[in-house]
Design a protein around this motif. Structure first.
Motif, PDB file in Angstrom:
ATOM      1  N   ILE A  51       1.026  -1.507   0.162  1.00 41.14           N
ATOM      2  CA  ILE A  51       0.306  -0.154  -0.150  1.00 41.14           C
ATOM      3  C   ILE A  51       0.823   1.076  -0.243  1.00 41.14           C
ATOM      4  CG2 ILE A  51      -1.931   1.364   1.133  1.00 41.14           C
ATOM      5  CD1 ILE A  51      -2.869  -1.897   2.279  1.00 41.14           C
ATOM      6  N   GLY A  52       1.959   1.627   0.931  1.00 41.80           N
ATOM      7  CA  GLY A  52       2.641   2.123   0.817  1.00 41.80           C
ATOM      8  C   GLY A  52       3.100   2.808  -0.091  1.00 41.80           C
ATOM      9  N   GLY A  53       4.029   1.583  -0.640  1.00 46.44           N
ATOM     10  CA  GLY A  53       4.392   1.617  -2.786  1.00 46.44           C
ATOM     11  C   GLY A  53       3.583   2.381  -3.431  1.00 46.44           C
ATOM     12  N   ILE A  54       2.735   1.479  -3.233  1.00 49.09           N
ATOM     13  CA  ILE A  54       0.795   2.046  -4.595  1.00 49.09           C
ATOM     14  C   ILE A  54       0.500   3.586  -4.020  1.00 49.09           C
ATOM     15  CG2 ILE A  54      -1.410   1.919  -5.061  1.00 49.09           C
ATOM     16  CD1 ILE A  54      -0.796  -0.733  -4.809  1.00 49.09           C
ATOM     17  N   VAL A  55       0.807   4.117  -2.588  1.00 44.74           N
ATOM     18  CA  VAL A  55       0.424   5.601  -2.667  1.00 44.74           C
ATOM     19  C   VAL A  55       1.796   6.343  -2.717  1.00 44.74           C
ATOM     20  CG1 VAL A  55      -0.261   7.744  -0.620  1.00 44.74           C
ATOM     21  CG2 VAL A  55      -0.640   5.191  -0.193  1.00 44.74           C
ATOM     22  N   ALA A  56       3.426   6.066  -3.113  1.00 46.18           N
ATOM     23  CA  ALA A  56       4.391   6.849  -2.812  1.00 46.18           C
ATOM     24  C   ALA A  56       4.140   6.910  -4.539  1.00 46.18           C
ATOM     25  CB  ALA A  56       5.412   5.759  -2.581  1.00 46.18           C
ATOM     26  N   TYR A  57       3.357   5.978  -5.354  1.00 49.92           N
ATOM     27  CA  TYR A  57       3.888   6.135  -7.005  1.00 49.92           C
ATOM     28  C   TYR A  57       2.873   7.296  -7.200  1.00 49.92           C
ATOM     29  CZ  TYR A  57       2.283   4.502 -11.677  1.00 49.92           C
ATOM     30  OH  TYR A  57       2.267   4.633 -12.736  1.00 49.92           O
ATOM     31  N   ILE A  58       1.216   6.792  -6.566  1.00 50.80           N
ATOM     32  CA  ILE A  58       0.344   7.557  -6.707  1.00 50.80           C
ATOM     33  C   ILE A  58       0.200   9.893  -6.740  1.00 50.80           C
ATOM     34  CG2 ILE A  58      -1.863   8.656  -6.254  1.00 50.80           C
ATOM     35  CD1 ILE A  58      -2.782   6.040  -6.215  1.00 50.80           C
ATOM     36  N   ILE A  59       1.390   9.707  -6.042  1.00 47.68           N
ATOM     37  CA  ILE A  59       1.530  10.906  -5.150  1.00 47.68           C
ATOM     38  C   ILE A  59       3.719  10.914  -5.707  1.00 47.68           C
ATOM     39  CG2 ILE A  59       3.101  12.347  -3.258  1.00 47.68           C
ATOM     40  CD1 ILE A  59       1.542  10.374  -1.441  1.00 47.68           C
ATOM     41  N   ALA A  60       4.092  10.206  -6.349  1.00 44.78           N
ATOM     42  CA  ALA A  60       5.280  11.247  -7.326  1.00 44.78           C
ATOM     43  C   ALA A  60       4.694  11.118  -8.920  1.00 44.78           C
ATOM     44  CB  ALA A  60       6.456   9.508  -7.394  1.00 44.78           C
ATOM     45  N   ASN A  61       3.821   9.454  -9.540  1.00 44.48           N
ATOM     46  CA  ASN A  61       3.390  10.541 -10.262  1.00 44.48           C
ATOM     47  C   ASN A  61       2.353  12.024 -10.732  1.00 44.48           C
ATOM     48  OD1 ASN A  61       2.697   9.062 -13.328  1.00 44.48           O
ATOM     49  ND2 ASN A  61       0.336   8.656 -12.502  1.00 44.48           N
ATOM     50  N   SER A  62       1.587  11.727  -9.604  1.00 47.70           N
ATOM     51  CA  SER A  62       0.679  12.758  -9.569  1.00 47.70           C
ATOM     52  C   SER A  62       1.731  14.322  -9.937  1.00 47.70           C
ATOM     53  CB  SER A  62       0.224  13.612  -8.422  1.00 47.70           C
ATOM     54  OG  SER A  62      -0.473  14.599  -8.541  1.00 47.70           O
ATOM     55  N   GLN A  63       2.857  13.969  -8.848  1.00 49.00           N
ATOM     56  CA  GLN A  63       4.219  15.018  -8.662  1.00 49.00           C
ATOM     57  C   GLN A  63       4.321  15.784 -10.326  1.00 49.00           C
ATOM     58  OE1 GLN A  63       6.315  14.744  -5.421  1.00 49.00           O
ATOM     59  NE2 GLN A  63       5.033  15.556  -4.073  1.00 49.00           N
ATOM     60  N   ILE A  64       5.118  14.016 -10.725  1.00 49.26           N
ATOM     61  CA  ILE A  64       5.492  14.619 -12.160  1.00 49.26           C
ATOM     62  C   ILE A  64       4.447  14.924 -13.310  1.00 49.26           C
ATOM     63  CG2 ILE A  64       6.115  13.351 -14.711  1.00 49.26           C
ATOM     64  CD1 ILE A  64       7.599  11.493 -12.060  1.00 49.26           C
ATOM     65  N   LYS A  65       3.570  15.000 -12.742  1.00 49.48           N
ATOM     66  CA  LYS A  65       2.457  15.499 -13.688  1.00 49.48           C
ATOM     67  C   LYS A  65       1.898  16.654 -13.961  1.00 49.48           C
ATOM     68  CE  LYS A  65      -0.726  11.546 -14.796  1.00 49.48           C
ATOM     69  NZ  LYS A  65      -1.801  10.380 -14.406  1.00 49.48           N
ATOM     70  N   GLN A  66       1.758  17.244 -12.324  1.00 47.85           N
ATOM     71  CA  GLN A  66       1.557  19.089 -12.250  1.00 47.85           C
ATOM     72  C   GLN A  66       3.461  19.465 -12.629  1.00 47.85           C
ATOM     73  OE1 GLN A  66       1.135  19.049  -7.959  1.00 47.85           O
ATOM     74  NE2 GLN A  66      -0.523  17.930  -8.537  1.00 47.85           N
TER      75      GLN A  66
END
Length: 251
Positions: A51-66
């Motif tokens: 779950i932590g890995g999934i959350v970290a991926y979602i956050i990182a992916n969102s930051q990269i897109k932004q």
């Protein structure tokens, strides 16, 4: 999240512990060792890591897109082109105006009819009002440029509209639009509107409003809405063109 996913998530919060209790604490596999407590601890660490890995991926992916969207928008704004409009009085063929080789005079119907058959010597004695349009910015061209000029006769309340589909305007190019009207000795400009596209794909709108004394630029979105880039009040100023005066003295 929409309502459907919220309901499913809430149900899952209550059902998952029950499933863990039945599947883990009451079930055993052949040659699988460990107490229920040890398996619960392992499951907590195991699922927590996933779950932590999934959350970290979602956050990182969102930051990269932004960040990519921010950089894209910054690039669009840095490469944004602007147009400018200037009014001046000049001879019909502009013989004494220094322009680039690619500059153009738009042949309106009244203007073309007036200069047809007349000599350059005659036209050098006649003057009219022109609007000069050019663009500035980093890009070399603007695309699909369209101009609309709303005129009003001196004593007449009837408006006349001059429209032109200019197309491409290069940076060093100037487009001159004559405001000569055959049946009106005096014309006044109420509004100049220019729409064009930048090489970055933005559709721009420029307004030169002489009635409300306002000048500005807007970005036109795909949904038809306009977003103001900047605008400012217009103030009257008087000036002369030294180079043009020097040339006219030799005519």
């Amino acid at each position: 999240m929409n309502r459907k996913y919220i309901i499913i998530s809430c149900i899952g919060v209550f059902i998952i512990p029950i499933l863990i209790n039945y599947l883990l604490m009451t079930w055993g596999a052949w040659k699988v060792y460990g107490s229920a407590d040890s398996w619960l601890g392992f499951l907590a660490n195991y699922s927590g890591g996933i779950i932590g890995g999934i959350v970290a991926y979602i956050i990182a992916n969102s930051q990269i897109k932004q960040e990519l969207e921010f950089n894209r928008q910054q690039s669009i704004e840095a490469d944004r082109s602007y147009v400018s409009v200037q009014e001046f009085k000049g001879q019909f063929r502009l013989p004494n105006i220094q322009t680039s080789f690619k500059s153009r005079i738009m042949l309106t119907e009244d203007y073309a009819n007036y200069i047809e058959g007349k000599t350059n010597a005659f036209l050098q004695k006649e003057t009219t009002i022109f609007y000069r349009i050019y663009h500035f910015g980093i890009p070399e061209v603007i695309l699909n440029c369209k101009v609309k000029i709303q005129l009003k006769g001196g004593a007449s309340e009837t408006s006349t509209v001059i429209k032109s589909n200019i197309g491409v305007i290069q940076k060093e190019e100037e487009v001159f639009i004559p405001l000569y009207l055959e049946k009106q000795k005096e014309v006044m400009v109420d509004l100049v509107e220019v729409t064009y596209s930048t090489i970055a794909g933005e559709k721009m709108y420029y307004k030169y409003d002489l009635v409300n004394l306002k000048e500005g630029y807007w970005v036109l979105n795909e949904d038809g809405e306009s977003v103001e880039v900047f605008s400012f009040p217009m103030k009257n100023s008087n000036w002369i063109y030294p180079n043009r005066l020097k040339e006219e003295q030799h005519v």
